[in-house]
Design a protein around this motif. Structure first.
Motif, PDB file in Angstrom:
ATOM      1  N   TRP A 447      16.775  -0.128  39.110  1.00  0.00           N
ATOM      2  CA  TRP A 447      16.136  -0.629  37.895  1.00  0.00           C
ATOM      3  C   TRP A 447      16.785  -1.888  37.319  1.00  0.00           C
ATOM      4  O   TRP A 447      16.630  -2.163  36.139  1.00  0.00           O
ATOM      5  CB  TRP A 447      16.084   0.480  36.849  1.00  0.00           C
ATOM      6  N   TYR A 448      17.473  -2.675  38.150  1.00  0.00           N
ATOM      7  CA  TYR A 448      17.931  -3.988  37.710  1.00  0.00           C
ATOM      8  C   TYR A 448      16.967  -5.037  38.265  1.00  0.00           C
ATOM      9  O   TYR A 448      16.886  -5.253  39.479  1.00  0.00           O
ATOM     10  CB  TYR A 448      19.364  -4.250  38.165  1.00  0.00           C
ATOM     11  N   LEU A 449      16.266  -5.694  37.369  1.00  0.00           N
ATOM     12  CA  LEU A 449      15.187  -6.596  37.750  1.00  0.00           C
ATOM     13  C   LEU A 449      15.666  -7.936  38.292  1.00  0.00           C
ATOM     14  O   LEU A 449      14.894  -8.665  38.920  1.00  0.00           O
ATOM     15  CB  LEU A 449      14.286  -6.843  36.532  1.00  0.00           C
ATOM     16  N   ASP A 450      16.922  -8.285  38.049  1.00  0.00           N
ATOM     17  CA  ASP A 450      17.430  -9.599  38.448  1.00  0.00           C
ATOM     18  C   ASP A 450      18.053  -9.593  39.842  1.00  0.00           C
ATOM     19  O   ASP A 450      18.448 -10.663  40.344  1.00  0.00           O
ATOM     20  CB  ASP A 450      18.471 -10.088  37.440  1.00  0.00           C
ATOM     21  N   CYS A 451      18.162  -8.456  40.470  1.00  0.00           N
ATOM     22  CA  CYS A 451      18.818  -8.364  41.782  1.00  0.00           C
ATOM     23  C   CYS A 451      18.045  -9.126  42.852  1.00  0.00           C
ATOM     24  O   CYS A 451      16.841  -9.298  42.776  1.00  0.00           O
ATOM     25  CB  CYS A 451      18.947  -6.907  42.198  1.00  0.00           C
ATOM     26  N   SER A 475      21.952  -7.034  45.674  1.00  0.00           N
ATOM     27  CA  SER A 475      20.880  -7.309  46.625  1.00  0.00           C
ATOM     28  C   SER A 475      20.539  -6.039  47.406  1.00  0.00           C
ATOM     29  O   SER A 475      21.392  -5.160  47.578  1.00  0.00           O
ATOM     30  CB  SER A 475      21.317  -8.403  47.598  1.00  0.00           C
ATOM     31  N   PRO A 476      19.319  -5.903  47.905  1.00  0.00           N
ATOM     32  CA  PRO A 476      18.234  -6.866  47.834  1.00  0.00           C
ATOM     33  C   PRO A 476      17.449  -6.739  46.538  1.00  0.00           C
ATOM     34  O   PRO A 476      17.760  -5.889  45.696  1.00  0.00           O
ATOM     35  CB  PRO A 476      17.359  -6.475  49.024  1.00  0.00           C
ATOM     36  N   ARG A 477      16.445  -7.566  46.392  1.00  0.00           N
ATOM     37  CA  ARG A 477      15.546  -7.488  45.247  1.00  0.00           C
ATOM     38  C   ARG A 477      14.890  -6.111  45.208  1.00  0.00           C
ATOM     39  O   ARG A 477      14.519  -5.556  46.248  1.00  0.00           O
ATOM     40  CB  ARG A 477      14.471  -8.568  45.358  1.00  0.00           C
ATOM     41  N   LYS A 478      14.743  -5.593  44.014  1.00  0.00           N
ATOM     42  CA  LYS A 478      14.152  -4.264  43.859  1.00  0.00           C
ATOM     43  C   LYS A 478      12.646  -4.410  43.666  1.00  0.00           C
ATOM     44  O   LYS A 478      12.182  -4.768  42.582  1.00  0.00           O
ATOM     45  CB  LYS A 478      14.767  -3.526  42.661  1.00  0.00           C
ATOM     46  N   ASN A 479      11.878  -4.176  44.741  1.00  0.00           N
ATOM     47  CA  ASN A 479      10.431  -4.287  44.587  1.00  0.00           C
ATOM     48  C   ASN A 479       9.898  -3.103  43.783  1.00  0.00           C
ATOM     49  O   ASN A 479      10.593  -2.103  43.569  1.00  0.00           O
ATOM     50  CB  ASN A 479       9.736  -4.417  45.944  1.00  0.00           C
ATOM     51  N   TRP A 480       8.663  -3.213  43.339  1.00  0.00           N
ATOM     52  CA  TRP A 480       8.140  -2.196  42.431  1.00  0.00           C
ATOM     53  C   TRP A 480       8.100  -0.822  43.077  1.00  0.00           C
ATOM     54  O   TRP A 480       8.265   0.196  42.391  1.00  0.00           O
ATOM     55  CB  TRP A 480       6.765  -2.598  41.905  1.00  0.00           C
ATOM     56  N   LEU A 482      10.272   0.502  45.184  1.00  0.00           N
ATOM     57  CA  LEU A 482      11.595   1.117  45.059  1.00  0.00           C
ATOM     58  C   LEU A 482      11.819   1.583  43.623  1.00  0.00           C
ATOM     59  O   LEU A 482      12.313   2.692  43.392  1.00  0.00           O
ATOM     60  CB  LEU A 482      12.681   0.116  45.466  1.00  0.00           C
ATOM     61  N   MET A 483      11.453   0.751  42.666  1.00  0.00           N
ATOM     62  CA  MET A 483      11.617   1.122  41.262  1.00  0.00           C
ATOM     63  C   MET A 483      10.796   2.362  40.935  1.00  0.00           C
ATOM     64  O   MET A 483      11.213   3.216  40.154  1.00  0.00           O
ATOM     65  CB  MET A 483      11.221  -0.047  40.371  1.00  0.00           C
ATOM     66  N   TYR A 484       9.632   2.458  41.553  1.00  0.00           N
ATOM     67  CA  TYR A 484       8.715   3.573  41.323  1.00  0.00           C
ATOM     68  C   TYR A 484       9.249   4.867  41.922  1.00  0.00           C
ATOM     69  O   TYR A 484       8.893   5.968  41.488  1.00  0.00           O
ATOM     70  CB  TYR A 484       7.365   3.209  41.923  1.00  0.00           C
ATOM     71  N   SER A 485      10.099   4.752  42.931  1.00  0.00           N
ATOM     72  CA  SER A 485      10.624   5.940  43.614  1.00  0.00           C
ATOM     73  C   SER A 485      11.833   6.557  42.912  1.00  0.00           C
ATOM     74  O   SER A 485      12.291   7.634  43.291  1.00  0.00           O
ATOM     75  CB  SER A 485      11.026   5.581  45.047  1.00  0.00           C
ATOM     76  N   TYR A 486      12.361   5.879  41.897  1.00  0.00           N
ATOM     77  CA  TYR A 486      13.573   6.351  41.214  1.00  0.00           C
ATOM     78  C   TYR A 486      13.241   7.516  40.291  1.00  0.00           C
ATOM     79  O   TYR A 486      12.400   7.405  39.402  1.00  0.00           O
ATOM     80  CB  TYR A 486      14.182   5.203  40.424  1.00  0.00           C
ATOM     81  N   ASP A 487      13.917   8.607  40.490  1.00  0.00           N
ATOM     82  CA  ASP A 487      13.716   9.791  39.668  1.00  0.00           C
ATOM     83  C   ASP A 487      14.925   9.986  38.762  1.00  0.00           C
ATOM     84  O   ASP A 487      16.018  10.327  39.246  1.00  0.00           O
ATOM     85  CB  ASP A 487      13.515  11.023  40.541  1.00  0.00           C
ATOM     86  N   PRO A 523       4.988  -7.518  37.011  1.00  0.00           N
ATOM     87  CA  PRO A 523       4.730  -6.163  36.503  1.00  0.00           C
ATOM     88  C   PRO A 523       5.724  -5.109  36.981  1.00  0.00           C
ATOM     89  O   PRO A 523       5.503  -3.916  36.767  1.00  0.00           O
ATOM     90  CB  PRO A 523       3.344  -5.869  37.077  1.00  0.00           C
ATOM     91  N   ARG A 524       6.851  -5.534  37.633  1.00  0.00           N
ATOM     92  CA  ARG A 524       7.762  -4.529  38.196  1.00  0.00           C
ATOM     93  C   ARG A 524       8.291  -3.572  37.149  1.00  0.00           C
ATOM     94  O   ARG A 524       8.439  -2.362  37.421  1.00  0.00           O
ATOM     95  CB  ARG A 524       8.928  -5.217  38.912  1.00  0.00           C
ATOM     96  N   ALA A 525       8.586  -4.083  35.939  1.00  0.00           N
ATOM     97  CA  ALA A 525       9.083  -3.184  34.900  1.00  0.00           C
ATOM     98  C   ALA A 525       8.079  -2.088  34.584  1.00  0.00           C
ATOM     99  O   ALA A 525       8.454  -0.993  34.138  1.00  0.00           O
ATOM    100  CB  ALA A 525       9.413  -3.975  33.632  1.00  0.00           C
ATOM    101  N   GLY A 526       6.814  -2.364  34.832  1.00  0.00           N
ATOM    102  CA  GLY A 526       5.800  -1.343  34.625  1.00  0.00           C
ATOM    103  C   GLY A 526       5.978  -0.136  35.526  1.00  0.00           C
ATOM    104  O   GLY A 526       5.576   0.972  35.169  1.00  0.00           O
ATOM    105  N   ALA A 527       6.575  -0.334  36.700  1.00  0.00           N
ATOM    106  CA  ALA A 527       6.847   0.808  37.582  1.00  0.00           C
ATOM    107  C   ALA A 527       7.797   1.780  36.903  1.00  0.00           C
ATOM    108  O   ALA A 527       7.605   3.008  36.950  1.00  0.00           O
ATOM    109  CB  ALA A 527       7.425   0.323  38.908  1.00  0.00           C
ATOM    110  N   ALA A 528       8.838   1.238  36.261  1.00  0.00           N
ATOM    111  CA  ALA A 528       9.758   2.092  35.508  1.00  0.00           C
ATOM    112  C   ALA A 528       9.060   2.703  34.304  1.00  0.00           C
ATOM    113  O   ALA A 528       9.324   3.856  33.936  1.00  0.00           O
ATOM    114  CB  ALA A 528      10.979   1.287  35.076  1.00  0.00           C
TER     115      ALA A 528
END
Length: 588
Positions: A447-451, A475-480, A482-487, A523-528
């Protein structure tokens, strides 16, 4: 015909809602909406186009204290945003239909229109509805739209009704012939958040952002049903937050005298957030990440800008940490907090005191300590944090800290302290709740958007090759996906999941400024946002499907664009128009 809580991916027509509600049924009847649709709030009548934030003053539930926003202001702002979103910030969804298809209703020949919108708040708001504690406001709502055009949105709080109105706007699309329509009637939704604390964090110290950028991020956060906004206001590189009683902090510590957030700027940011149901939580990080104080008060800082060995004393340049055993430091903090805390209190119940990435070695250069021994430093850090938290509590606020204060320094912290985790994906949240504390999830590997931007440090020729290809630490960049898979509840025992009260998705600013802010966050933050609102698992206990999520997130991206947020695409139009054509079903 009705579809239940799903998007039919083989047919590109969008029935998109983001975050996905707990239960959602819809049909396939078309209803238009007019700008002068009658709307009522607990019997108080108006029209959709005429509501101001004070229109429903006589229908206020609960009372505001110390200048905080009222229930009526929250409802009024939500109705204004509903009108603005449907009629001025909407879009034609051609990307979500087969190419060259005639997907729009030919006209409103049936005459079906939204006849009325009834907002029903069936319980009183708590007194702190504009600055709520975690879990003190019931954010649930129901939404019903019938085929004859009657709309009822009900909830136990003004914030719940505001969420219902946000969902309502996502049912409607711009009509090329003018106005707006939904193809989804009848609609029935029952909804409530999985986690009560849902936050977007923005670092405004390493790079400066105009107030308009901050407000735009808050607006987008609210539209994704975040309810907190973490303002990382100061750091080692600059101190842009005005403390009127200490003017040199910004005049000398900001990058430039005009690149500051004045007291009125901060009030505007916090009040704007509170009116949208987003509690702005300010962070003054300490004792580390404080080198910028040295530009006005060098006597307070140890190991300031030690070169070239800054990395021995800090996580990034410039090094510098508040001295741990200095009466002058305590006096300084007393003055900063005495100035700031009464000004933030009307709009929040929380204040963040930081505490991350404190390097013991910095205190070898602290003339009040002269030691890097944990045995020496730990009681001094405990005393330092106790002093800060006592003053925060005396001002009627609750402290937040980064996880290191609990898990690395082993401090004794009050039960009222929220712990923001970020380091270990397997241990941090679980270890925090095992100690009986409430945790906020936000692991940097998810959940770090700048990576993934690569290193921002420069490497001298003698060591450059050893750092090639210059990846950054996360690194690497966290695509949506991956962010969506975080529990946030992963590895947390069932009897402790109630202590995981939410999470924070963060944008740090070493390589982000106004030019790329929007696309780095949305919209990646929207995944979180959906994980925090709807939960990481579906009703069957499985991770939510990317295949059904991607069209909905793409729809949210289009809605953000219509709001003036330059969100990046997550798929090309071909994928959106052709349903499952871009789904991978075979192992590579």
């Amino acid at each position: 015909m009705k579809f239940v809580n799903t998007l039919i991916v083989c047919a590109p027509a969008v029935s998109a809602l983001w975050p996905i509600p707990q239960t959602y049924t819809h049909g396939d009847s078309v209803i238009f909406i007019n700008q002068n649709t009658p709307i009522s709030y607990n019997g108080k009548q108006a029209t959709l186009s005429s509501v101001s934030t004070n229109s429903f003053a006589s229908a206020t539930y609960g009372s505001a204290a110390n200048g905080s926003v009222t229930s009526a202001q929250i409802i009024g702002a939500a109705v204004q945003r509903t009108y603005q979103t449907i009629f001025n910030q909407n879009y034609i969804p051609w990307k979500f239909h087969h190419r060259n298809s005639d997907f729009e209703p030919s006209s409103n020949s049936s005459g079906a229109v939204v006849k009325s919108i009834k907002l029903v708040q069936n319980a009183s708001d708590p007194a702190d509805v504009g600055r709520p504690l975690v879990g003190s406001v019931d954010e649930s709502y129901t939404l019903d739209l019938t085929t004859d055009g009657s709309v009822v949105i009900s909830g136990k709080s003004s914030q719940g009704i505001a969420h219902g109105l946000t969902t309502f706007t996502q049912l409607f699309y711009k009509y090329s012939g003018g106005g707006a329509y939904t193809p989804l009637a009848p609609v029935s939704i029952t909804d409530a958040p999985k986690f009560p604390y849902r936050s977007l964090q923005m670092d405004v110290a390493r790079n400066y952002y105009p107030v308009t950028d901050v407000l735009r991020m808050i607006d987008a956060a609210a539209y994704n049903k975040f309810n907190h906004f973490h303002l990382h206001a100061t750091d080692s590189q600059s101190w842009p937050l005005e403390i009127p009683s200490l003017p040199n902090l910004t005049s000398l510590g900001a990058y430039r005298k005009d690149l500051i957030y004045s007291a009125s700027d901060l009030q505007q940011i916090q009040q704007y957030g509170a009116t949208l149901g987003v509690e702005v939580v300010v962070e003054i990080d300490s004792p580390g990440h404080t080198a910028s104080i040295a530009y006005s008060r060098p006597d307070l800082i140890a190991a300031f800008n030690s070169q070239p060995d800054w990395d021995a004393y800090a996580a990034e340049p410039p090094s510098g940490t508040l001295k741990l055993n200095s009466p002058a430091v305590y006096d300084f903090l007393e003055q900063v907090y005495s100035d700031l805390l009464p000004r933030v209190k009307p709009y929040t119940s929380y204040f963040h005191t930081g505490g991350d990435e404190v390097k013991e070695s910095a205190y070898l250069l602290d003339d009040t300590v002269n030691s890097s021994s944990d045995a020496v430093l730990q009681p001094l850090v405990q005393k330092f944090v106790d002093r800060n938290h006592d003053q925060i509590r005396a001002n009627g606020l609750h402290p937040l800290v980064w996880e290191e204060m609990l898990l690395q320094w082993n401090l004794t912290l009050g039960d009222d302290v929220l712990i923001q985790t970020w380091e270990s994906v397997t241990d941090s949240v679980a270890k925090t709740v095992a100690k009986g504390h409430k945790a906020l999830a936000g692991n940097y590997n998810y959940w770090y958007l700048d990576c993934g931007q690569g290193q921002w440090l420069d490497f001298y020729p003698n060591i450059s090759a050893s750092y090639w290809p210059y990846a950054d630490y996360c690194s690497p960049r966290k695509n949506w996906r991956l962010m969506y898979s975080y529990d946030p509840l992963a590895n947390v025992p069932a009897n402790s999941t109630h202590l995981v009260v939410g999470g924070v998705v963060a944008i740090w600013s070493e390589q982000v400024d106004s030019a790329n802010l929007d696309r780095m966050v949305w919209p990646r933050a929207g995944a979180a946002a959906e994980v925090l609102w709807s939960g990481a698992k579906d009703a069957s206990g499985q991770n939510r499907s990317q295949v059904t999520a991607s069209p909905r997130l793409s729809d949210m991206r289009e809605r953000l664009l219509a709001r003036g947020v330059m969100a990046e695409p997550i798929q090309m139009v071909f994928c959106l128009q052709d349903g499952e054509s871009c789904g991978e079903v075979n192992e590579g």
